[in-house]
Design an enzyme around this catalytic site. Structure first.
Site, mmCIF file in Angstrom:
data_model
loop_
_atom_site.group_PDB
_atom_site.id
_atom_site.type_symbol
_atom_site.label_atom_id
_atom_site.label_comp_id
_atom_site.label_asym_id
_atom_site.label_seq_id
_atom_site.Cartn_x
_atom_site.Cartn_y
_atom_site.Cartn_z
ATOM 1 N N HIS A 1 0.842 -1.198 0.000
ATOM 2 C CA HIS A 1 0.000 0.000 0.000
ATOM 3 C C HIS A 1 0.874 1.245 0.000
ATOM 4 O O HIS A 1 0.683 2.156 -0.817
ATOM 5 C CB HIS A 1 -0.933 -0.004 1.212
ATOM 6 C CG HIS A 1 -1.536 1.332 1.519
ATOM 7 N ND1 HIS A 1 -2.525 1.892 0.729
ATOM 8 C CD2 HIS A 1 -1.296 2.222 2.510
ATOM 9 C CE1 HIS A 1 -2.851 3.078 1.236
ATOM 10 N NE2 HIS A 1 -2.117 3.297 2.307
ATOM 11 N N ASP B 1 6.223 21.912 -26.452
ATOM 12 C CA ASP B 1 6.151 20.589 -25.837
ATOM 13 C C ASP B 1 7.188 20.552 -24.722
ATOM 14 O O ASP B 1 7.818 21.565 -24.424
ATOM 15 C CB ASP B 1 6.443 19.491 -26.886
ATOM 16 C CG ASP B 1 5.797 18.161 -26.500
ATOM 17 O OD1 ASP B 1 6.195 17.615 -25.465
ATOM 18 O OD2 ASP B 1 4.886 17.710 -27.213
ATOM 19 N N TRP C 1 7.033 0.051 3.893
ATOM 20 C CA TRP C 1 7.493 0.759 2.691
ATOM 21 C C TRP C 1 8.871 1.362 2.902
ATOM 22 O O TRP C 1 9.551 1.702 1.947
ATOM 23 C CB TRP C 1 6.496 1.836 2.261
ATOM 24 C CG TRP C 1 6.674 3.165 2.924
ATOM 25 C CD1 TRP C 1 6.146 3.551 4.114
ATOM 26 C CD2 TRP C 1 7.427 4.279 2.439
ATOM 27 N NE1 TRP C 1 6.534 4.836 4.406
ATOM 28 C CE2 TRP C 1 7.326 5.315 3.398
ATOM 29 C CE3 TRP C 1 8.199 4.515 1.296
ATOM 30 C CZ2 TRP C 1 7.950 6.540 3.249
ATOM 31 C CZ3 TRP C 1 8.820 5.751 1.162
ATOM 32 C CH2 TRP C 1 8.699 6.752 2.125
ATOM 33 N N SER D 1 13.055 6.048 -14.109
ATOM 34 C CA SER D 1 11.929 6.799 -14.651
ATOM 35 C C SER D 1 11.837 8.187 -14.021
ATOM 36 O O SER D 1 11.691 9.197 -14.719
ATOM 37 C CB SER D 1 10.650 6.006 -14.415
ATOM 38 O OG SER D 1 9.534 6.851 -14.446
ATOM 39 N N SER D 2 11.940 8.239 -12.693
ATOM 40 C CA SER D 2 11.812 9.527 -12.006
ATOM 41 C C SER D 2 12.920 10.482 -12.383
ATOM 42 O O SER D 2 12.687 11.674 -12.580
ATOM 43 C CB SER D 2 11.879 9.329 -10.493
ATOM 44 O OG SER D 2 10.713 8.759 -10.035
ATOM 45 N N HIS E 1 13.370 11.831 3.277
ATOM 46 C CA HIS E 1 12.760 13.085 3.675
ATOM 47 C C HIS E 1 12.548 14.040 2.521
ATOM 48 O O HIS E 1 11.442 14.543 2.347
ATOM 49 C CB HIS E 1 13.427 13.743 4.880
ATOM 50 C CG HIS E 1 12.425 14.658 5.509
ATOM 51 N ND1 HIS E 1 11.419 14.196 6.308
ATOM 52 C CD2 HIS E 1 12.177 15.959 5.304
ATOM 53 C CE1 HIS E 1 10.610 15.200 6.606
ATOM 54 N NE2 HIS E 1 11.049 16.275 6.011
ATOM 55 N N GLU F 1 12.047 13.117 -0.317
ATOM 56 C CA GLU F 1 10.960 12.444 -1.041
ATOM 57 C C GLU F 1 9.587 12.918 -0.557
ATOM 58 O O GLU F 1 8.681 13.127 -1.354
ATOM 59 C CB GLU F 1 11.095 10.927 -0.874
ATOM 60 C CG GLU F 1 9.874 10.115 -1.283
ATOM 61 C CD GLU F 1 9.622 10.101 -2.769
ATOM 62 O OE1 GLU F 1 10.558 10.418 -3.530
ATOM 63 O OE2 GLU F 1 8.495 9.783 -3.163
ATOM 64 N N TYR G 1 8.836 15.763 0.552
ATOM 65 C CA TYR G 1 8.583 17.099 0.002
ATOM 66 C C TYR G 1 8.347 17.039 -1.490
ATOM 67 O O TYR G 1 7.651 17.883 -2.051
ATOM 68 C CB TYR G 1 9.709 18.061 0.364
ATOM 69 C CG TYR G 1 9.705 18.335 1.846
ATOM 70 C CD1 TYR G 1 8.497 18.440 2.522
ATOM 71 C CD2 TYR G 1 10.865 18.444 2.575
ATOM 72 C CE1 TYR G 1 8.445 18.650 3.871
ATOM 73 C CE2 TYR G 1 10.824 18.657 3.940
ATOM 74 C CZ TYR G 1 9.615 18.753 4.587
ATOM 75 O OH TYR G 1 9.573 18.956 5.931
ATOM 76 N N SER H 1 -1.580 27.158 -4.966
ATOM 77 C CA SER H 1 -1.257 28.565 -5.210
ATOM 78 C C SER H 1 -1.783 29.047 -6.553
ATOM 79 O O SER H 1 -1.864 30.254 -6.778
ATOM 80 C CB SER H 1 0.261 28.770 -5.169
ATOM 81 O OG SER H 1 0.778 28.290 -3.959
ATOM 82 N N HIS I 1 15.118 12.919 11.961
ATOM 83 C CA HIS I 1 13.959 13.016 12.846
ATOM 84 C C HIS I 1 13.039 11.798 12.680
ATOM 85 O O HIS I 1 12.110 11.617 13.451
ATOM 86 C CB HIS I 1 13.188 14.331 12.661
ATOM 87 C CG HIS I 1 12.521 14.490 11.332
ATOM 88 N ND1 HIS I 1 12.429 15.695 10.700
ATOM 89 C CD2 HIS I 1 11.918 13.607 10.518
ATOM 90 C CE1 HIS I 1 11.782 15.548 9.557
ATOM 91 N NE2 HIS I 1 11.465 14.279 9.424
ATOM 92 N N HIS I 2 13.306 10.977 11.658
ATOM 93 C CA HIS I 2 12.581 9.715 11.540
ATOM 94 C C HIS I 2 13.195 8.644 12.421
ATOM 95 O O HIS I 2 12.694 7.529 12.472
ATOM 96 C CB HIS I 2 12.592 9.232 10.085
ATOM 97 C CG HIS I 2 11.911 10.172 9.134
ATOM 98 N ND1 HIS I 2 10.580 10.074 8.824
ATOM 99 C CD2 HIS I 2 12.374 11.235 8.444
ATOM 100 C CE1 HIS I 2 10.256 11.045 7.968
ATOM 101 N NE2 HIS I 2 11.322 11.761 7.725
ATOM 102 N N THR J 1 6.856 27.018 5.855
ATOM 103 C CA THR J 1 5.524 26.466 5.632
ATOM 104 C C THR J 1 4.469 27.423 6.160
ATOM 105 O O THR J 1 3.429 27.634 5.535
ATOM 106 C CB THR J 1 5.395 25.101 6.314
ATOM 107 O OG1 THR J 1 6.571 24.342 6.034
ATOM 108 C CG2 THR J 1 4.193 24.342 5.800
ATOM 109 N N LYS K 1 3.779 30.093 3.767
ATOM 110 C CA LYS K 1 2.888 29.683 2.679
ATOM 111 C C LYS K 1 1.425 29.719 3.119
ATOM 112 O O LYS K 1 0.584 30.289 2.441
ATOM 113 C CB LYS K 1 3.248 28.276 2.214
ATOM 114 C CG LYS K 1 4.518 28.268 1.430
ATOM 115 C CD LYS K 1 4.792 26.920 0.827
ATOM 116 C CE LYS K 1 5.650 27.059 -0.399
ATOM 117 N NZ LYS K 1 5.001 27.689 -1.529
ATOM 118 N N ARG L 1 1.644 0.997 15.043
ATOM 119 C CA ARG L 1 1.285 0.857 13.641
ATOM 120 C C ARG L 1 1.777 -0.492 13.109
ATOM 121 O O ARG L 1 2.593 -1.153 13.742
ATOM 122 C CB ARG L 1 1.890 2.003 12.822
ATOM 123 C CG ARG L 1 3.402 1.989 12.802
ATOM 124 C CD ARG L 1 3.993 3.263 12.215
ATOM 125 N NE ARG L 1 3.930 3.278 10.760
ATOM 126 C CZ ARG L 1 4.808 3.955 9.996
ATOM 127 N NH1 ARG L 1 5.796 4.632 10.531
ATOM 128 N NH2 ARG L 1 4.688 3.947 8.689
#
Lengths: 293, 527
Positions: free
Chosen positions: B78, B107, B143, B171-172, B255, B257, B259, B270, B304-305, B330, B333, B452
């Site tokens: 998932h 293009d 994951w 790909s990315s 991390h 990722e 963002y 925006s 921080h993870h 943030t 924003k 979890r």
């Protein structure tokens, strides 16, 4: 169609066929590697080779299309800038790839191994392997049965020093070739490019013999603990990049012989040169941090 | 040479090719954008079904529907599918569709590579999903695939997982390079950097993040592969390595990722809020700088993870304060979005509803993120449902709502038809209720200590879990409304004029709706 319009290519079959080839390679490699454990990797090898062969053909075809378009004068200065930006950012992604492995090396040397030896706030891990002493290069691993360590490491002042000299020289010879191309001196371009290719091949040969020495005489293998692991992943990926760079140089060499490129417009040449210089810089980092320090 | 000239004329004069070959061989940014969006939606439903399986099992305490081992595979798949298959491709799809329209280009800069970036994805995910049917089952290590769960104790299919990640990475990276090059090199004359629409700006910065960290992900899975099959000891202390090293390298990718999955959402919101507040965006320049600051900070907060894994005190402090710093840009924003709406003459069409929900619910997710950033408090929250609540608030009513807002906003431009506003609002309100029912109770059970990734739980968590499961089914099935709405809009509906909305800003609204197959053949002049 106005003169400055950006060239948008027509439909192309290469991308999707390349995706299929990539899939075959990945699935084949996965099956092959998983099969190694129980000796049943036959189909995997077939898929991998089929995929790799297809990918090789695709790259030839795809690049031939691009080269023909370029020779056909379809590309504008704006297109040229796209290629330049594209190649620059690709090299940046490669820089980050190596940065990850350098980061691993620094982390292991500066933090993980000393902690394992009982230093600092995390010194509690000493409880697991009493008597383990932190050292670098790490020749005696915590668990010598599982990871038997190495007898010694490669002496930086023999082959590696020579290899450093070879790669740095090759960067100079490539620049000489570039200068010759800019003044449209084909014979000298071909001569210096050929020298660069030769230096690249000699480097690879030396690197290979170094690996043989590491495995046969020093017991320095992938399995010999974290020193061997970082050593081989860094030098191994660098070696793969030199191989790719050499291939690119050979293609450029053949193109110069076939009269491609003009003194003003030769991005294929420059992209290859950028890549080669990048590979060279990575080697200097490797020489300092993997071999010498 | 002749063939080439003919090819050019063909592309110049004609629309899309007939039949399936249009989709397989296309070099057109709109076609590729469409492919990305449909692929993303298919993955969204696939990953969603897995989420529903998880929620069905957690409806009541005890084990009733699925085996714990399969439960682990579901949580893992998932997460992977939603991150790499749903959210990221959706943003790339929107980028493909909108960037050339927004910067005034014909293009994307590298159209063939663009097609390759897309077509790698279905193969990568086919390979990843195939692991579920392999001996030993699919990936079951979460994951985040922490070593040694993903190395020593992993099922054999982990090898295929690794190669699938490699393919997604290729790909990315190619997709991101294409985005950067398009933005830097394909802008219409007069479109200076500080005139770029914010969606373009946020994507430029996102693409930079992608190019910077996807190779690191490739590096970490390569080291896993070496540890599993070739005897190295990167993540094994017995050989002098360190399992914590895995977490450092993974989160150095991970991390930025997260963002990558939210910055384009900021850009979409925006774009939408000024249109429906009928005002210019408040604080354009500060939005750009805030986005850049967030991207910079994303590189120095990864640990921080890992507060509870045992890192030195100085490390905990550094990463705690660095993480809290992110609240500043943030906050800028969120302030700017609110200030844009202040005294605007607002209307609440579906895109605006999703955008508003984004601002409110993303802020909730941001605040719970701040709570998690406090290292000593995180010792309590770590690996509980509070974390699950946090990142689902920023990802579902955050990223996913922004994607949907963007689709509603630009759908008339893509199809030439207005969507059915009533149906859109129904979709919004059911989704809104479903999402909050699902994820809000998770804050409470998380703070109360429910871990979890465990298929069973203590009795005191039963009520909230039941609510969450009901909410999840409501949210999941309400997405079928969205599917119906999009198909109906493609097939017909009220004709949309070029502007679509009332005086929206941006070059994309100067083109007719639907936008012509080749966007700006002649670059427009930007004043």
């Amino acid at each position: 169609m106005s003169h400055s319009a950006y060239y948008v290519p027509a439909q192309s079959r290469w991308p999707i066929i390349a995706s299929i080839a990539l899939f075959l390679m990945a699935f084949g490699a996965g099956s092959l590697i998983n099969g190694l454990a129980n000796n049943s990797g036959g189909l995997g090898l077939t898929l991998l080779l089929a995929g790799a062969f297809a990918m090789g053909m695709i790259l030839v075809g795809w690049f031939r299309t691009v080269i023909n378009e370029s020779q056909g004068g379809l590309y504008s200065p704006q297109m040229d800038r796209s290629f330049r930006w594209g190649m620059s950012w690709f090299i940046f992604s490669e820089v980050m790839f190596f940065a990850a492995f350098f980061g691993v090396l620094f982390y292991v040397r500066v933090l993980a191994v000393p902690w394992l030896g009982g230093e600092g706030e995390k010194g509690v891990s000493q409880m697991l392997w009493q008597g383990f002493e932190a050292q670098w290069p790490l020749l005696t691993t915590p668990d010598m049965e599982q990871f038997p360590g190495a007898v010694g490491v490669i002496d930086p002042w023999h082959l590696p020093l020579l290899n450093t000299a070879i790669l740095v020289t090759s960067s100079f010879t490539l620049t000489l070739a570039h200068h010759a191309l800019k003044v449209d001196d084909r014979p000298r371009t071909i001569l210096w490019l050929g020298t660069t290719v030769l230096l690249g091949l000699v480097f690879l040969l030396f690197q290979f013999s170094e690996y043989v020495e590491a495995y046969e005489e020093l017991g320095l293998t992938l399995n010999s603990g974290i020193y061997g692991a970082t050593f081989f992943i860094l030098t191994g990926f660098h070696g793969l990049h030199v191989t790719l760079g050499t291939l690119m140089l050979i293609i450029i060499w053949l193109r110069v012989m076939n009269g491609h490129f003009s003194p003003d417009y030769h991005f294929g040449f420059e992209a290859t040169a950028w890549y080669w210089h990048f590979v060279d810089v990575v080697w200097v980092g490797l020489f300092i941090f993997v071999y010498v320090l | 040479m002749n063939t080439l000239t003919r090819t050019i004329e063909h592309t110049e004069q004609h629309g899309p090719a007939e039949g399936l070959s249009r989709w397989f061989f296309t070099t057109n940014h709109k076609d590729i954008g469409t492919l990305y969006l449909w692929f993303s939606f298919a993955m969204f439903l696939t990953g969603g079904c897995m989420a529903l399986m998880i929620r069905a099992e957690l409806f009541q305490p005890g084990l009733q529907l699925i085996e714990p081992g399969f439960f682990n595979q579901m949580t893992t798949m998932h997460g992977l599918i939603m991150v790499f298959g749903a959210v990221m491709p959706a943003f790339v799809g929107l980028a493909n569709w909108m960037l050339p329209l927004m910067v005034g280009a014909p293009d994307m800069a590298l159209p063939r590579m663009n097609n390759w970036s897309f077509w790698i994805l279905p193969f990568a995910f086919a390979m990843m999903l195939s692991t579920l049917f392999m001996e030993g089952g699919g990936p079951n290590f979460g994951w985040t695939f922490y070593a040694p769960l993903s190395t020593t104790y992993a099922p054999p299919s982990v090898t295929f997982f690794i190669f699938a990640v490699h393919m997604m990475g290729i790909s990315s990276i190619m997709g991101a390079i294409n985005v950067v090059v398009t933005i830097l090199n394909m802008r219409a004359p007069g479109m200076t950097m500080m005139k770029l629409p914010l969606f373009v700006w946020t994507w430029l910065i996102t693409a930079f993040l992608l190019i910077a960290v996807m190779p690191v992900l490739a590096g970490v899975v390569t080291m896993m592969l070496m540890d599993i099959h070739f005897g190295t000891s990167f993540f094994n202390a017995a050989g002098g390595g360190d399992p914590v090293l895995f977490q450092h390298v993974f989160w150095f990718f991970g991390h930025p990722e997260v963002y990558i999955m939210i910055l384009p959402a900021f850009g979409i919101v925006s774009e939408i809020i000024p249109t429906f507040a009928r005002k210019r965006l408040f604080g354009y320049a500060s939005m750009v700088y805030a986005t850049a600051s967030i991207a910079f900070l994303s590189f120095i907060v990864w640990a921080h993870h890992m507060f509870t894994v045992g890192i030195p005190l100085m490390g905990e402090l550094f990463f705690m304060f660095a993480t809290m710093l992110i609240a500043v840009p943030t906050g800028v924003k969120v302030f700017n979005w609110v200030a844009t709406m202040f005294r605007g003459s607002m209307t609440f069409e579906t895109p605006m509803l999703f955008a508003l929900a984004f601002v409110v619910l993303f802020t909730i997710g941001g605040f719970s993120g701040l709570m998690l950033a406090i290292a000593p408090a995180d010792f309590q929250y770590h690996d509980t449902y509070f974390v699950v609540a946090h990142f689902h608030y920023v990802l579902v009513p955050g990223a996913v709502f922004a994607i949907m807002a963007g689709v509603y906003y630009w759908l008339p431009k893509w199809t030439g038809h207005y969507y059915n506003e009533t149906l859109g609002k129904v979709h919004f309100w059911i989704s809104f209720i479903g999402v909050n029912l699902t994820f809000f109770p998770m804050h409470f059970i998380g703070l109360a200590g429910m871990p979890r990734r465990i298929p069973d739980y203590a009795l005191q968590f039963a009520d909230f879990n039941m609510v969450a499961s009901v909410g999840a089914f409501i949210f999941g099935f309400s997405q079928l409304i969205f599917l119906v709405l999009v198909i109906k809009t493609i097939r017909g509906g009220d004709r949309a004029p070029a502007q679509v909305w009332e005086h929206p800003q941006g070059l994309e609204w100067t083109l007719p709706s639907p936008a012509p197959y080749h966007s700006f053949v002649e670059p427009p002049e930007v004043k």
